[in-house]
Design an enzyme around this catalytic site. Structure first.
Site, PDB file in Angstrom:
ATOM      1  N   LYS A 126       0.832  -1.204   0.000  1.00 61.41           N
ATOM      2  CA  LYS A 126       0.000   0.000   0.000  1.00 61.41           C
ATOM      3  C   LYS A 126       0.865   1.252   0.000  1.00 61.41           C
ATOM      4  O   LYS A 126       1.660   1.469   0.908  1.00 61.41           O
ATOM      5  CB  LYS A 126      -0.914  -0.006   1.227  1.00 61.41           C
ATOM      6  CG  LYS A 126      -1.852   1.193   1.322  1.00 61.41           C
ATOM      7  CD  LYS A 126      -2.787   1.050   2.527  1.00 61.41           C
ATOM      8  CE  LYS A 126      -3.752   2.217   2.616  1.00 61.41           C
ATOM      9  NZ  LYS A 126      -4.682   2.048   3.772  1.00 61.41           N
ATOM     10  N   ASP A 235     -13.325   5.839  10.694  1.00 59.73           N
ATOM     11  CA  ASP A 235     -13.695   6.014   9.280  1.00 59.73           C
ATOM     12  C   ASP A 235     -14.379   4.738   8.782  1.00 59.73           C
ATOM     13  O   ASP A 235     -14.170   4.310   7.667  1.00 59.73           O
ATOM     14  CB  ASP A 235     -12.465   6.329   8.431  1.00 59.73           C
ATOM     15  CG  ASP A 235     -12.830   6.716   6.989  1.00 59.73           C
ATOM     16  OD1 ASP A 235     -13.924   7.285   6.782  1.00 59.73           O
ATOM     17  OD2 ASP A 235     -12.030   6.435   6.081  1.00 59.73           O
TER      18      ASP A 235
END
Length: 311
Positions: A126, A235
């Site tokens: 990532k 989130d």
């Protein structure tokens, strides 16, 4: 938006000297907005002419950018140059041997690629990419990394976010369904590769109401363990839940996590639960009332803070 991993195209052509030069630009960006050519040459232990020639190549490959209208010749590292340095470091540590140019995930602030370790294991790599046109909006998602920080480099902010996510995965992977962390360097996090699909990518018709309710129950079960441990995702949404090939779930994207000791954790946890319940109600007609779900999470939040038995 798909981001091309330009560093992989340039990587076979890069020499040890090029990496020393990139490292020189990186380190000196702590002190200069545009790093003087002479400082880069001094760090790389070469003459100015050699440094200028190699920097021209690096500029052509998109790894640095040059500016000459500031009273001197200066350079900045681009996100692609930062990619190259991170890939080099992870390769030298024996974490990755190769990275595919095919993306397996694109988020609001990161791109994910498939990597391969020296032992042949597939991993997810990532690359955090804060900055650019949406820098101000993205900064709002990660305000925690700006606390007591005066550095304005978006490369540096991307590094802080990667470090934070790796920390979260180290803490949570032994107790909950989150990706197992393998390593991090600069703005890059390497974690286990798990085949699956984000819930956001599923069509509404891909799941029956009963299947969706089972998935929601699993997500709530795992998230409750995490809150008991003392962490709030902050989130949580259908974009951050992966339905794995074996039918289980994985909760991803932990760069915004906060501890339950944080003064905003209560409201952020409440928002997480509301967002989850609303998504499943809207898409798969799963009706779970917030008033019935919330007390257990509120109790876990209190217990994690040492506030009695949570009542």
């Amino acid at each position: 938006m798909v981001s091309k991993l330009l560093a992989l195209e340039a990587y076979p052509s890069l020499r040890d000297l090029d990496f020393r030069i990139l490292r020189g630009v990186e380190l000196n960006m702590r002190h200069h907005r545009w790093v003087p050519l002479e400082d880069i040459a001094r760090f790389a232990r070469v003459d100015v002419e050699t440094a200028s020639f190699r920097l021209g190549k690096l500029d052509d490959w998109g790894l640095v950018v040059r500016r000459s209208d500031i009273g001197y010749i200066g350079y900045q590292l681009t996100i692609h140059g930062y990619d190259a340095l991170a890939i080099r470091a992870l390769a030298k540590k024996g974490v990755i041997e190769a990275i595919s140019t095919t993306q397996i995930g694109v988020g609001k602030d990161a791109d994910v690629y498939v990597g391969v370790t020296p032992s042949g294991e597939k991993v997810a790599v990532k690359f955090n990419r804060i900055g650019g046109r949406t820098a101000s909006r993205r900064a709002g998602y990660h305000s925690h990394v700006f606390q007591d920080k005066h550095h304005t480099s978006w490369l540096y902010v991307s590094r802080l976010i990667a470090k934070k996510e790796h920390e979260a995965l180290v803490l949570l992977s032994p107790i909950a369904r989150v990706p197992r962390p393998i390593a991090w360097n600069r703005h890059v996090v390497v974690m286990e590769f798990v085949e699956g699909t984000e819930l956001a990518e599923l069509r509404d018709t891909d799941l029956s109401r009963e299947e969706a309710e089972r998935i929601l129950d699993r997500v709530l079960e795992e998230y409750l363990k995490i809150v008991h441990f003392g962490i709030v995702h902050s989130d949580m949404s259908e974009f951050n839940i992966v339905l794995t090939k074996d039918g289980d779930i994985l909760i991803i994207d932990w760069a915004q996590y906060i501890t339950t000791a944080h003064p905003e954790s209560y409201e952020l946890l409440k928002r997480d639960i509301i967002v989850l319940l609303n998504a499943f109600r809207r898409r798969w007609r799963v009706k779970k009332e917030f008033e019935k779900v919330w007390p257990e999470f509120e109790s876990a939040w209190k217990v994690s803070r040492g506030e009695g038995n949570g009542n």
